[in-house]
Motif scaffolding. Structure first.
Motif, short mmCIF file in Angstrom:
data_model
loop_
_atom_site.label_atom_id
_atom_site.label_comp_id
_atom_site.label_asym_id
_atom_site.label_seq_id
_atom_site.Cartn_x
_atom_site.Cartn_y
_atom_site.Cartn_z
N SER A 1 0.83 -1.20 0.00
CA SER A 1 0.00 0.00 0.00
C SER A 1 0.87 1.26 0.00
O SER A 1 0.49 2.26 -0.59
CB SER A 1 -1.01 -0.01 1.14
N ALA A 2 2.07 1.19 0.59
CA ALA A 2 2.96 2.35 0.55
C ALA A 2 3.36 2.67 -0.90
O ALA A 2 3.41 3.83 -1.30
CB ALA A 2 4.19 2.12 1.42
N ILE A 3 3.61 1.63 -1.68
CA ILE A 3 3.97 1.84 -3.09
C ILE A 3 2.83 2.53 -3.83
O ILE A 3 3.02 3.52 -4.54
CB ILE A 3 4.29 0.49 -3.77
N GLN A 4 1.62 2.03 -3.62
CA GLN A 4 0.45 2.61 -4.27
C GLN A 4 0.24 4.07 -3.83
O GLN A 4 -0.04 4.94 -4.65
CB GLN A 4 -0.81 1.81 -3.90
N LEU A 5 0.38 4.31 -2.54
CA LEU A 5 0.12 5.65 -2.02
C LEU A 5 1.14 6.65 -2.57
O LEU A 5 0.80 7.77 -2.93
CB LEU A 5 0.19 5.66 -0.48
N GLN B 1 2.57 6.54 -5.34
CA GLN B 1 2.25 6.85 -6.74
C GLN B 1 1.16 7.92 -6.84
O GLN B 1 1.18 8.76 -7.73
CB GLN B 1 1.77 5.58 -7.46
N ASP B 2 0.23 7.86 -5.91
CA ASP B 2 -0.92 8.76 -6.01
C ASP B 2 -0.75 10.08 -5.27
O ASP B 2 -1.40 11.07 -5.59
CB ASP B 2 -2.18 8.05 -5.50
N TYR B 3 0.09 10.09 -4.25
CA TYR B 3 0.31 11.34 -3.51
C TYR B 3 1.82 11.54 -3.45
O TYR B 3 2.46 11.10 -2.50
CB TYR B 3 -0.21 11.23 -2.08
N ASN B 4 2.37 12.21 -4.46
CA ASN B 4 3.84 12.23 -4.51
C ASN B 4 4.49 13.07 -3.42
O ASN B 4 5.62 12.84 -3.04
CB ASN B 4 4.34 12.62 -5.91
N SER B 5 3.75 14.04 -2.87
CA SER B 5 4.38 14.86 -1.83
C SER B 5 4.21 14.25 -0.43
O SER B 5 4.62 14.82 0.56
CB SER B 5 3.79 16.27 -1.85
N LEU B 6 3.58 13.10 -0.39
CA LEU B 6 3.31 12.48 0.91
C LEU B 6 4.56 11.80 1.48
O LEU B 6 5.21 11.01 0.80
CB LEU B 6 2.20 11.44 0.73
N GLU B 7 4.89 12.15 2.70
CA GLU B 7 5.98 11.47 3.39
C GLU B 7 5.38 10.27 4.11
O GLU B 7 4.46 10.42 4.91
CB GLU B 7 6.62 12.45 4.39
N ILE B 8 5.90 9.08 3.79
CA ILE B 8 5.33 7.87 4.40
C ILE B 8 6.37 7.17 5.25
O ILE B 8 7.48 6.92 4.81
CB ILE B 8 4.86 6.87 3.33
N LYS B 9 5.99 6.87 6.46
CA LYS B 9 6.84 6.02 7.27
C LYS B 9 5.98 4.91 7.86
O LYS B 9 5.15 5.16 8.74
CB LYS B 9 7.51 6.83 8.38
N GLY B 10 6.14 3.71 7.34
CA GLY B 10 5.34 2.59 7.82
C GLY B 10 6.02 1.90 8.99
O GLY B 10 7.24 1.76 9.01
N LEU B 11 5.24 1.49 9.95
CA LEU B 11 5.79 0.76 11.10
C LEU B 11 5.18 -0.63 11.14
O LEU B 11 3.96 -0.78 11.12
CB LEU B 11 5.49 1.50 12.40
N VAL B 12 6.04 -1.65 11.16
CA VAL B 12 5.56 -3.03 11.24
C VAL B 12 5.54 -3.44 12.71
O VAL B 12 6.59 -3.50 13.35
CB VAL B 12 6.49 -3.99 10.47
N GLY B 13 4.36 -3.71 13.22
CA GLY B 13 4.28 -4.12 14.62
C GLY B 13 2.86 -4.08 15.13
O GLY B 13 1.94 -3.76 14.40
N THR B 14 2.71 -4.42 16.39
CA THR B 14 1.38 -4.43 17.01
C THR B 14 1.06 -3.01 17.53
O THR B 14 1.93 -2.17 17.63
CB THR B 14 1.34 -5.39 18.22
#
Ligand code: AVJ
Length: 335
Positions: A132-136, A138-151
């Motif tokens: 989903s980070a890859i997709q996002l 693509q659609d919001y290029n100025s968006l800074e994304i930091k995904g966290l894997v965990g509970t």
């Protein structure tokens, strides 16, 4: 696998297991041992979500009987702009983001108002987070994304203070319904702990309604919910060297009207012995014995508002649909 260009566009961080720091009970695996030695036996719902389970959940969300997702999406579609107006520029932190499909309705609204903003999706499934980070991106290029894997627990104890004017933590889909009463209380305490004065909390809750609407939502005619429930056993087999045979179990979901919750079970259709090698665990199941895999509590707006208020989370607006099936509570933390 990600290619170089994709990998550079967003960050993914794996959260530390909580047990390395303090609480051994909440670690993966240990909770299985405890759950399967209780009576009735339980397995925590976080074990639904391996990559396969996350995909099955996405399919559930599109089922005609499963009204929560589309109802919540319709509320978001209608009120996202108002939410943005109320919060202003924000760092957005999403607990249990999954594919972030509904989140896009919010991201769109923020995107239209502010050029740049930050989104931190948190999920136990690394696969769905990356996809989903890859997709996002693509659609919001100025968006800074930091995904966290965990509970959630890991995320809420390890989230660092935000550098943004405000933060909004959001928890959609009524996933809060999975907690026990005590777990619910504890969770809200943690939310209040990580929020600073003026920060926001957006909570999606599924509202109490007749059994005749609730039960079909968890017993769909295509059997996707059954597959989702049974997949938990496959997940445990893979993760812990288990020998569950899914053919020996049956999906069951009932609405407990007294406790206002859906209860989902895996029913053992015969007497059987299970071993989970990596946990050094052996379990005996009787014929007809049930393992509780999920509780999905259904809420009432006034009670929820009072509960949030007791944690210094002041409800500033409740958004709901015309049937009053689902609600989004927008709260602001103030000490
Ligand atoms: C993700 C916890 C909100 O309880 O409705 C859907 C999970 N389980 N169908 C819910 C679920 C079976 C869902 N939550």
């Amino acid at each position: 696998m990600l290619n170089q260009a994709q990998a550079e566009q967003f960050q993914i961080e794996y959260l530390q297991p909580v047990e390395k720091r303090e609480d051994a009970k909440s670690s993966w695996g240990q909770d299985i041992k405890e759950g399967l030695s209780q009576s009735p036996k339980t397995i925590p719902p976080k074990y639904f979500y391996d990559d396969q389970g996350s995909q099955l959940f996405e399919q559930i969300c599109e089922l005609p009987e499963y009204y929560p997702t589309r109802t919540e999406a319709s509320i978001l579609r209608k009120y996202a702009e108002e939410i943005v107006e109320r919060t202003g520029i924000c760092e957005l932190v999403e607990l249990g983001s999954g594919s972030s499909t509904k989140t896009r309705l919010l991201l769109d609204a923020y995107h239209q108002q502010n050029e740049v903003f930050k989104y931190m999706p948190i999920d136990v499934s690394a696969g769905i987070l990356k996809e989903s980070a890859i997709q996002l991106k693509q659609d919001y290029n100025s968006l800074e994304i930091k995904g966290l894997v965990g509970t959630y627990e890991q995320a809420l104890t390890q989230l660092k203070p935000s550098a943004w004017p405000a933060r909004m933590i959001f928890f959609l889909g009524s996933s809060i319904g999975n907690f026990s009463e005590a777990g619910y209380d504890n969770f809200l305490n943690k939310i209040a702990q990580v929020l600073e004065n003026g920060d926001y909390f957006l909570l999606g809750i599924d509202l109490q309604k007749p059994k005749s609407t609730l039960e079909p939502a968890y017993n769909d005619s295509k059997g996707i919910t059954a597959a989702f429930n049974l997949n938990m056993l496959t997940h445990l087999n893979n993760k812990f060297g288990g020998n569950f045979d899914v053919n020996n179990f049956k999906h069951q979901a009932i609405y407990n009207e007294e406790r206002k919750q859906i209860e989902m079970y895996l029913l053992s259709e015969r007497e059987q012995k299970i071993s989970l090698e990596k946990l050094d665990l052996k379990v005996k199941l009787n014929k007809g014995e049930k393992i509780l895999t999920e509780m999905s509590r259904k809420f009432n707006i006034e009670e929820t508002r009072d509960k949030l208020e007791s944690k210094k989370l002041k409800t500033i607006k409740v958004f709901t649909d015309e049937n009053k099936w689902f609600a989004l509570m927008l709260c602001q933390f103030s000490k």
